[in-house]
Design a protein around this motif. Sequence first.
Motif, PDB file in Angstrom:
ATOM      1  N   ASN A 140     108.463  86.656  54.049  1.00 12.86           N
ATOM      2  CA  ASN A 140     107.867  85.629  53.705  1.00 12.86           C
ATOM      3  C   ASN A 140     106.675  85.338  52.539  1.00 12.86           C
ATOM      4  N   PHE A 141     107.161  84.584  51.443  1.00 13.56           N
ATOM      5  CA  PHE A 141     106.473  84.222  50.212  1.00 13.56           C
ATOM      6  C   PHE A 141     105.822  82.856  50.242  1.00 13.56           C
ATOM      7  N   LYS A 142     104.471  83.014  49.727  1.00 10.63           N
ATOM      8  CA  LYS A 142     103.747  81.792  49.619  1.00 10.63           C
ATOM      9  C   LYS A 142     104.164  81.233  48.141  1.00 10.63           C
ATOM     10  N   ILE A 143     104.750  80.037  47.980  1.00 13.46           N
ATOM     11  CA  ILE A 143     104.960  79.638  46.503  1.00 13.46           C
ATOM     12  C   ILE A 143     104.068  78.353  46.320  1.00 13.46           C
ATOM     13  N   PHE A 144     103.454  78.316  45.239  1.00 13.91           N
ATOM     14  CA  PHE A 144     102.655  77.017  44.931  1.00 13.91           C
ATOM     15  C   PHE A 144     103.741  76.184  44.377  1.00 13.91           C
ATOM     16  N   ILE A 145     103.752  74.761  44.718  1.00 17.11           N
ATOM     17  CA  ILE A 145     104.731  73.897  44.173  1.00 17.11           C
ATOM     18  C   ILE A 145     104.338  73.809  42.673  1.00 17.11           C
ATOM     19  N   ALA A 146     103.071  73.558  42.230  1.00 14.41           N
ATOM     20  CA  ALA A 146     103.117  73.483  40.801  1.00 14.41           C
ATOM     21  C   ALA A 146     103.714  74.567  40.005  1.00 14.41           C
ATOM     22  N   LYS A 147     103.886  75.863  40.557  1.00 17.93           N
ATOM     23  CA  LYS A 147     104.433  76.751  39.712  1.00 17.93           C
ATOM     24  C   LYS A 147     106.087  76.857  39.566  1.00 17.93           C
ATOM     25  N   ILE A 148     106.537  75.914  40.666  1.00 16.02           N
ATOM     26  CA  ILE A 148     108.004  75.825  40.506  1.00 16.02           C
ATOM     27  C   ILE A 148     108.666  75.412  39.327  1.00 16.02           C
ATOM     28  N   ARG A 149     109.484  76.141  38.483  1.00 13.82           N
ATOM     29  CA  ARG A 149     109.991  75.665  37.249  1.00 13.82           C
ATOM     30  C   ARG A 149     111.442  74.585  37.533  1.00 13.82           C
ATOM     31  N   TRP A 150     112.102  75.447  38.223  1.00 14.99           N
ATOM     32  CA  TRP A 150     113.478  74.779  38.577  1.00 14.99           C
ATOM     33  C   TRP A 150     114.186  75.558  39.672  1.00 14.99           C
ATOM     34  N   VAL A 151     115.099  74.923  40.261  1.00 17.78           N
ATOM     35  CA  VAL A 151     115.654  75.398  41.423  1.00 17.78           C
ATOM     36  C   VAL A 151     117.166  75.280  41.136  1.00 17.78           C
ATOM     37  N   GLU A 152     117.852  76.083  41.522  1.00 19.54           N
ATOM     38  CA  GLU A 152     119.317  76.134  41.349  1.00 19.54           C
ATOM     39  C   GLU A 152     120.266  76.314  42.391  1.00 19.54           C
ATOM     40  N   ALA A 153     121.333  76.036  42.519  1.00 15.68           N
ATOM     41  CA  ALA A 153     122.405  76.313  43.573  1.00 15.68           C
ATOM     42  C   ALA A 153     122.864  77.783  43.225  1.00 15.68           C
ATOM     43  N   PHE A 154     123.096  78.756  44.283  1.00 18.38           N
ATOM     44  CA  PHE A 154     123.588  80.009  44.104  1.00 18.38           C
ATOM     45  C   PHE A 154     124.207  80.268  45.303  1.00 18.38           C
ATOM     46  N   GLY A 155     125.594  79.615  45.457  1.00 20.42           N
ATOM     47  CA  GLY A 155     126.420  79.970  46.566  1.00 20.42           C
ATOM     48  C   GLY A 155     125.638  79.265  47.697  1.00 20.42           C
ATOM     49  N   ASP A 156     125.646  80.106  48.785  1.00 20.47           N
ATOM     50  CA  ASP A 156     124.823  79.850  50.143  1.00 20.47           C
ATOM     51  C   ASP A 156     123.397  79.719  49.954  1.00 20.47           C
ATOM     52  N   TYR A 157     122.923  80.242  48.709  1.00 19.07           N
ATOM     53  CA  TYR A 157     121.498  80.406  48.601  1.00 19.07           C
ATOM     54  C   TYR A 157     121.064  79.355  47.397  1.00 19.07           C
ATOM     55  N   ILE A 158     119.789  79.236  47.375  1.00 14.74           N
ATOM     56  CA  ILE A 158     119.138  78.786  46.164  1.00 14.74           C
ATOM     57  C   ILE A 158     118.257  79.578  45.412  1.00 14.74           C
ATOM     58  N   LYS A 159     118.296  79.640  44.038  1.00 13.68           N
ATOM     59  CA  LYS A 159     117.424  80.264  43.313  1.00 13.68           C
ATOM     60  C   LYS A 159     116.177  79.531  42.991  1.00 13.68           C
ATOM     61  N   ILE A 160     114.899  79.855  43.294  1.00 11.80           N
ATOM     62  CA  ILE A 160     113.868  79.358  42.957  1.00 11.80           C
ATOM     63  C   ILE A 160     112.984  80.181  41.702  1.00 11.80           C
ATOM     64  N   ASN A 161     113.049  79.296  40.662  1.00  8.37           N
ATOM     65  CA  ASN A 161     112.478  80.095  39.590  1.00  8.37           C
ATOM     66  C   ASN A 161     111.005  79.504  39.269  1.00  8.37           C
ATOM     67  N   THR A 162     110.027  80.262  39.305  1.00 11.89           N
ATOM     68  CA  THR A 162     108.627  79.902  39.202  1.00 11.89           C
ATOM     69  C   THR A 162     107.936  80.412  37.744  1.00 11.89           C
ATOM     70  N   ASP A 163     106.861  80.159  37.604  1.00 15.64           N
ATOM     71  CA  ASP A 163     105.981  80.665  36.398  1.00 15.64           C
ATOM     72  C   ASP A 163     106.157  82.165  36.351  1.00 15.64           C
ATOM     73  N   ASP A 164     106.014  82.792  37.458  1.00 15.15           N
ATOM     74  CA  ASP A 164     106.020  84.294  37.803  1.00 15.15           C
ATOM     75  C   ASP A 164     107.105  85.229  38.116  1.00 15.15           C
ATOM     76  N   GLU A 165     107.829  84.505  38.886  1.00 11.04           N
ATOM     77  CA  GLU A 165     109.207  85.348  39.640  1.00 11.04           C
ATOM     78  C   GLU A 165     110.262  84.337  40.001  1.00 11.04           C
ATOM     79  N   THR A 166     111.295  85.014  40.671  1.00 11.32           N
ATOM     80  CA  THR A 166     112.376  84.256  41.094  1.00 11.32           C
ATOM     81  C   THR A 166     112.694  84.747  42.355  1.00 11.32           C
TER      82      THR A 166
END
Length: 232
Positions: A140-166
């Motif tokens: 489980n990872f804590k992600i700050f909303i303000a750090k999310i850059r964009w979210v993209e569909a990735f098959g059955d998953y989504i890829k959450i791109n933040t300022d620091d990591e994916t």
Amino acid sequence: MKLNCVVVDDSTIQRITIAKLVNEHPDLTLVGDFSNASEARNCILNKPVDLLFLDIEMPVQSGFDLLDGLKTRPQIIFVSSKSDYALKAFDYAAIDYLHKPVTRDRFNKAAQKALDMQLLKKDGPEEEGEFIFVKSNLKNFKIFIAKIRWVEAFGDYIKINTDDETHLVLSTMKSFENELPEDKFLRVHKSYIINIDKVERFNSKFAEIGATKIPLSRNKKEDLAIALNRNS
């Protein structure tokens, strides 16, 4: 504080050179060095790795292919004989981009950047603002909303791109969209949700976040323009 490092390069001479620099640095520990992406991936998935010294052009799988296959990534320092990939490298939130042959002084400067970043993550003050928890790679990872850059569909998953990591998360776009504040995020394409505050420029086809161009569906340009004006 020491950083656990992995070196990946199909050139034996280059790999030995970087590994030697890691071993001689007082704040770095060499966990492993590998000639291909497959062996490196197995190490990263099974051992704690903080920093990756990564070549880009390798047979079978490139350095970018290796990163695309990781749900969570360590810090990255690219090492390449070409400068052509520098712009793309920073799409992966690279700490630095070293050009071969690597000098000790240049290596140490890049390593210091990684050490400084690790220190900020470890000892920095707790960030304020809204956050969510997501499950990625059985953690489980804590992600700050303000750090999310964009979210993209990735098959059955989504890829959450933040300022620091994916993070790669098992979820639908619709479900995750419902967790985000609608005044800060906009679904601009069936496969993309963007943080309005991160948009630097846009036209009728793309919204640009850093060096990344996010496609806009038909008629979404007007929605984005309205959202940007509202948040300005």
